[in-house]
Motif scaffolding. Structure first.
Motif, PDB file in Angstrom:
ATOM      1  N   ASP A 196       0.818  -1.214   0.000  1.00 31.14           N
ATOM      2  CA  ASP A 196       0.000   0.000   0.000  1.00 31.14           C
ATOM      3  C   ASP A 196       0.852   1.263   0.000  1.00 31.14           C
ATOM      4  OD1 ASP A 196      -2.425  -1.395   0.032  1.00 31.14           O
ATOM      5  OD2 ASP A 196      -2.206  -1.767   2.178  1.00 31.14           O
ATOM      6  N   LEU A 197       2.121   1.106  -0.280  1.00 29.70           N
ATOM      7  CA  LEU A 197       3.013   2.250  -0.245  1.00 29.70           C
ATOM      8  C   LEU A 197       2.669   3.265  -1.321  1.00 29.70           C
ATOM      9  CD1 LEU A 197       5.557   3.542   0.952  1.00 29.70           C
ATOM     10  CD2 LEU A 197       6.910   2.215  -0.666  1.00 29.70           C
ATOM     11  N   TYR A 198       2.282   2.776  -2.484  1.00 29.50           N
ATOM     12  CA  TYR A 198       2.015   3.650  -3.609  1.00 29.50           C
ATOM     13  C   TYR A 198       0.510   3.781  -3.841  1.00 29.50           C
ATOM     14  CZ  TYR A 198       6.909   2.678  -4.540  1.00 29.50           C
ATOM     15  OH  TYR A 198       8.264   2.538  -4.425  1.00 29.50           O
ATOM     16  N   ASN A 199       0.063   4.965  -4.119  1.00 30.76           N
ATOM     17  CA  ASN A 199      -1.324   5.175  -4.526  1.00 30.76           C
ATOM     18  C   ASN A 199      -1.388   6.428  -5.374  1.00 30.76           C
ATOM     19  OD1 ASN A 199      -2.181   7.592  -2.815  1.00 30.76           O
ATOM     20  ND2 ASN A 199      -1.394   6.183  -1.253  1.00 30.76           N
ATOM     21  N   VAL A 200      -2.511   6.640  -6.011  1.00 32.92           N
ATOM     22  CA  VAL A 200      -2.654   7.770  -6.924  1.00 32.92           C
ATOM     23  C   VAL A 200      -3.578   8.834  -6.363  1.00 32.92           C
ATOM     24  CG1 VAL A 200      -2.185   6.393  -8.967  1.00 32.92           C
ATOM     25  CG2 VAL A 200      -4.527   6.631  -8.163  1.00 32.92           C
ATOM     26  N   SER A 201      -3.852   8.756  -5.059  1.00 30.69           N
ATOM     27  CA  SER A 201      -4.803   9.700  -4.481  1.00 30.69           C
ATOM     28  C   SER A 201      -4.327  11.137  -4.607  1.00 30.69           C
ATOM     29  CB  SER A 201      -5.049   9.361  -3.009  1.00 30.69           C
ATOM     30  OG  SER A 201      -3.823   9.400  -2.289  1.00 30.69           O
ATOM     31  N   GLY A 202      -3.007  11.331  -4.697  1.00 31.49           N
ATOM     32  CA  GLY A 202      -2.491  12.685  -4.812  1.00 31.49           C
ATOM     33  C   GLY A 202      -2.363  13.188  -6.235  1.00 31.49           C
ATOM     34  N   LEU A 203      -2.666  12.336  -7.215  1.00 36.56           N
ATOM     35  CA  LEU A 203      -2.555  12.759  -8.603  1.00 36.56           C
ATOM     36  C   LEU A 203      -3.782  13.558  -9.023  1.00 36.56           C
ATOM     37  CD1 LEU A 203      -1.126   9.546 -10.287  1.00 36.56           C
ATOM     38  CD2 LEU A 203       0.114  11.595  -9.608  1.00 36.56           C
ATOM     39  N   PRO A 204      -3.625  14.465  -9.963  1.00 34.16           N
ATOM     40  CA  PRO A 204      -4.794  15.230 -10.428  1.00 34.16           C
ATOM     41  C   PRO A 204      -5.786  14.318 -11.127  1.00 34.16           C
ATOM     42  CG  PRO A 204      -2.895  15.613 -11.859  1.00 34.16           C
ATOM     43  CD  PRO A 204      -2.389  14.837 -10.671  1.00 34.16           C
ATOM     44  N   PRO A 205      -7.063  14.715 -11.171  1.00 29.45           N
ATOM     45  CA  PRO A 205      -8.066  13.895 -11.862  1.00 29.45           C
ATOM     46  C   PRO A 205      -7.663  13.652 -13.311  1.00 29.45           C
ATOM     47  CG  PRO A 205      -9.115  15.648 -10.613  1.00 29.45           C
ATOM     48  CD  PRO A 205      -7.637  15.932 -10.588  1.00 29.45           C
ATOM     49  N   LEU A 206      -8.008  12.493 -13.810  1.00 32.46           N
ATOM     50  CA  LEU A 206      -7.673  12.129 -15.180  1.00 32.46           C
ATOM     51  C   LEU A 206      -8.830  12.485 -16.103  1.00 32.46           C
ATOM     52  CD1 LEU A 206      -5.851  10.672 -17.235  1.00 32.46           C
ATOM     53  CD2 LEU A 206      -7.005   8.548 -16.602  1.00 32.46           C
ATOM     54  N   ALA A 207      -8.555  13.272 -17.114  1.00 28.42           N
ATOM     55  CA  ALA A 207      -9.577  13.627 -18.104  1.00 28.42           C
ATOM     56  C   ALA A 207      -9.650  12.526 -19.146  1.00 28.42           C
ATOM     57  CB  ALA A 207      -9.235  14.965 -18.761  1.00 28.42           C
ATOM     58  N   LEU A 208     -10.738  11.793 -19.127  1.00 27.35           N
ATOM     59  CA  LEU A 208     -10.929  10.699 -20.062  1.00 27.35           C
ATOM     60  C   LEU A 208     -11.769  11.154 -21.247  1.00 27.35           C
ATOM     61  CD1 LEU A 208     -11.654   7.879 -17.479  1.00 27.35           C
ATOM     62  CD2 LEU A 208      -9.653   8.026 -18.965  1.00 27.35           C
ATOM     63  N   PRO A 209     -11.505  10.629 -22.436  1.00 34.78           N
ATOM     64  CA  PRO A 209     -12.320  11.010 -23.599  1.00 34.78           C
ATOM     65  C   PRO A 209     -13.739  10.494 -23.439  1.00 34.78           C
ATOM     66  CG  PRO A 209     -10.855   9.203 -24.159  1.00 34.78           C
ATOM     67  CD  PRO A 209     -10.450   9.662 -22.794  1.00 34.78           C
TER      68      PRO A 209
END
Length: 419
Positions: free
Chosen positions: A23-36
Motif C-alpha cells: 500500500d506504499l504507492y497510490n494515486v490519491s495525490g494525482l490530479p483527476p484524469l480527463a478521459l475522452p
C-alpha cells in the motif's frame, strides 16, 4: 496458483506473495484524469510527429524486451518510427501513466491471450509499467504457454498466454509448431480456457495465423488424431471458433469481476504498391508512416473476420466484450515493423538472409518502443474508464453499447464501445 506449474512456484520466494509495502504507492495525490467521452472514436485520427513526449521508454532501458523486437540493438540504422504520437480526430488520448495504471491493477491479473502479436503488445505493456517498480520487485517467469510479469509491490501480474487460434490446435506449443500444416479443433477450448478463469482483464486476439490459406484444416469432431481433418473455408471455421469462444465466456466469466477486450487486426505490410511504392519490397526501407489520410489504404485484410468479431461482441449481452479497433491506425505504419532487424530461429538475420528480404523481412511484428505502445494507451484508457476506484469520471453502473461507424466497411458496420 495462476495456472503455473509447481516448478515455477518453487522458484518464487515467500516474499513474492507477502507484500508489506503493497500500500506504499497510490494515486490519491494525482490530479483527476480527463478521459475522452465514449462517443469519441479513438481509432480514427492521424499520426503526429513528436520527439518530445514519445517514446514513452527507451529500448535500452527495458531489459525485458525479447531480441525479436529490439530493432536498434539489432542494427536498424534509423529511429524515426519511435517519434509518432496517435492523435484521434475528435478528442485527446490520455498519456499512459504507469503509476495510475498499476494502481488500477493492484491485486489483479491482466492476461493477453492469442498469438505473437498479442505477445508483442504484452512486451510493450511490461516496458510501459516497469520503470515505476523497484529493482528486485519485478520479474518475468516463462513456463510453457505462460509468460508472467510479476509486479510485486502491487500484488499484480501482467500475463501472456499462447493460444494462436484461441481453440485447441496442433500449434499450441509456443516453441514447436507447424506453419504449413496448421489444424484446429474449433469445438475444443477447455485446455486453454481453464487458464483464463479468475483473471480480471482478458485481452484476446486471433487473425494472422488464419491468413496462410483460404481454407483451414479442421479436425473432425470426436476424432483421436489430427490427421483426421477436413478443409473448411476460413470464414466458416472462424465462425465456429467464435461460437465456442463466446459460449465459454457466457458460461464461465463473471462480468462483475472480469472485463473482456478483443484487439482487431494488427496490420502486416507486405504489398508496397498499395502505398504507392511499386518498386519496394514489403516494408523494407520504409522510414515514414503513410500520411495520405484522404486516400484509404487497402492492405487486403480479410475484413469478414473483422466483421464477425464485431458482430459477436455486439451479441454478447451477459459478458460484454469491448472491441479495441487498432486496424486503421496500424495500417498507416508501414515504417514500424522489425523488417530485416530481427531474430529468426534464435539468431539475427545473416547478411545473406538480408539480401533476400522478400523471404526474410518480418513485416508483421513491430519494433518496440512503437505502435503497440499506442494500442496499450487505448487499452489503458478503456481500463481506467471501467475502474471502480475512478469514481468521479467513470460511473459504476453499466452504460450502453455504442456502435460507432467503421469507415473501412461497406454498410456502415461499426464496433461496440462499452464504458
Amino acid at each position: 496458483m495462476y495456472g503455473e506449474d509447481a516448478r515455477t512456484i518453487a522458484e518464487l520466494s515467500i516474499d513474492d506473495y507477502l507484500y508489506p509495502d503493497a500500500d506504499l504507492y497510490n494515486v490519491s495525490g494525482l490530479p483527476p484524469l480527463a478521459l475522452p467521452p465514449p462517443t469519441c472514436d479513438l481509432s480514427r485520427g492521424r499520426w503526429v510527429f513528436d520527439n518530445v513526449s514519445v517514446p514513452a521508454y527507451r529500448e535500452k532501458d527495458c531489459t525485458f524486451l525479447t531480441k525479436q523486437v529490439t530493432c536498434l540493438a539489432n542494427g536498424r540504422p534509423d529511429d524515426m518510427w519511435q517519434y509518432w504520437r496517435w492523435q484521434p480526430n475528435d478528442c485527446a488520448l490520455p498519456t499512459f501513466d504507469a503509476r495510475r495504471f498499476m494502481e488500477a491493477m493492484r491485486g489483479k491479473r491482466l492476461m493477453f491471450v492469442g498469438d505473437s502479436l498479442n505477445r508483442n503488445q504484452w512486451e510493450s505493456l511490461v516496458c510501459l509499467v516497469q520503470p515505476i517498480l523497484s529493482k528486485g520487485r519485478k520479474k518475468i517467469v516463462k513456463r510453457g504457454s505462460f509468460n508472467t510479469f510479476y509486479a510485486k509491490e502491487y500484488r499484480a501480474t501482467l500475463e501472456f498466454y499462447w493460444a494462436p487460434f484461441l481453440v485447441e490446435s496442433n500449434s499450441d506449443n509456443p516453441n514447436f509448431h507447424s506453419i504449413k500444416e496448421r489444424i484446429i479443433s474449433p469445438e475444443r477450448i477447455e485446455s486453454h480456457a481453464k487458464n483464463w478463469k479468475d483473471v480480471d482483464y482478458l485481452i484476446f486476439n486471433t487473425y494472422i495465423w488464419w491468413m496462410n490459406n483460404a481454407d483451414i484444416k479442421v479436425r473432425r469432431p470426436n476424432s483421436k488424431y489430427w490427421s483426421e481433418n477436413d478443409e473448411v473455408p476460413r470464414i466458416e471455421a472462424y465462425g465456429q471458433v467464435f461460437k465456442t469462444w463466446s459460449d465459454w465466456l457466457n458460461d464461465n466469466i463473471d462480468p462483475a469481476r472480469t472485463s473482456v477486450f478483443f484487439m482487431t487486426i494488427s496490420s502486416p505490410h507486405l504489398s508496397p504498391q498499395n502505398w504507392g511504392n511499386p518498386d519496394g519490397i514489403k516494408c523494407v526501407k520504409e522510414t515514414l508512416p503513410y500520411q495520405n489520410y484522404s486516400q484509404p489504404l487497402d492492405l487486403y485484410h480479410d475484413m469478414r473476420l473483422y466483421d464477425l468479431v464485431v458482430n459477436v461482441a455486439r451479441s454478447m449481452e451477459k459478458v460484454p466484450v469491448s472491441v479495441i479497433d487498432i486496424t486503421k491506425m496500424s495500417d498507416y505504419r508501414k515504417d514500424a515493423h522489425t523488417g530485416l532487424y530481427t531474430f529468426r530461429q534464435g539468431k539475427l538475420l545473416t547478411p545473406k538472409q538480408k539480401e533476400d528480404p522478400e523471404k526474410f523481412a518480418d513485416c508483421i511484428h513491430w519494433c518496440l518502443p512503437g505502435v503497440p505502445d499506442v494500442w496499450n494507451q487505448i487499452l489503458y484508457t478503456r481500463i481506467l474508464s471501467k475502474s471502480s476506484w475512478h469514481l468521479i469520471l467513470a460511473p459504476l453502473h453499466p452504460s450502453p453499447c455504442l456502435f460507432l461507424p467503421n469507415e473501412n466497411q461497406k454498410g456502415g458496420v461499426g464496433f461496440c464501445w462499452r464504458m
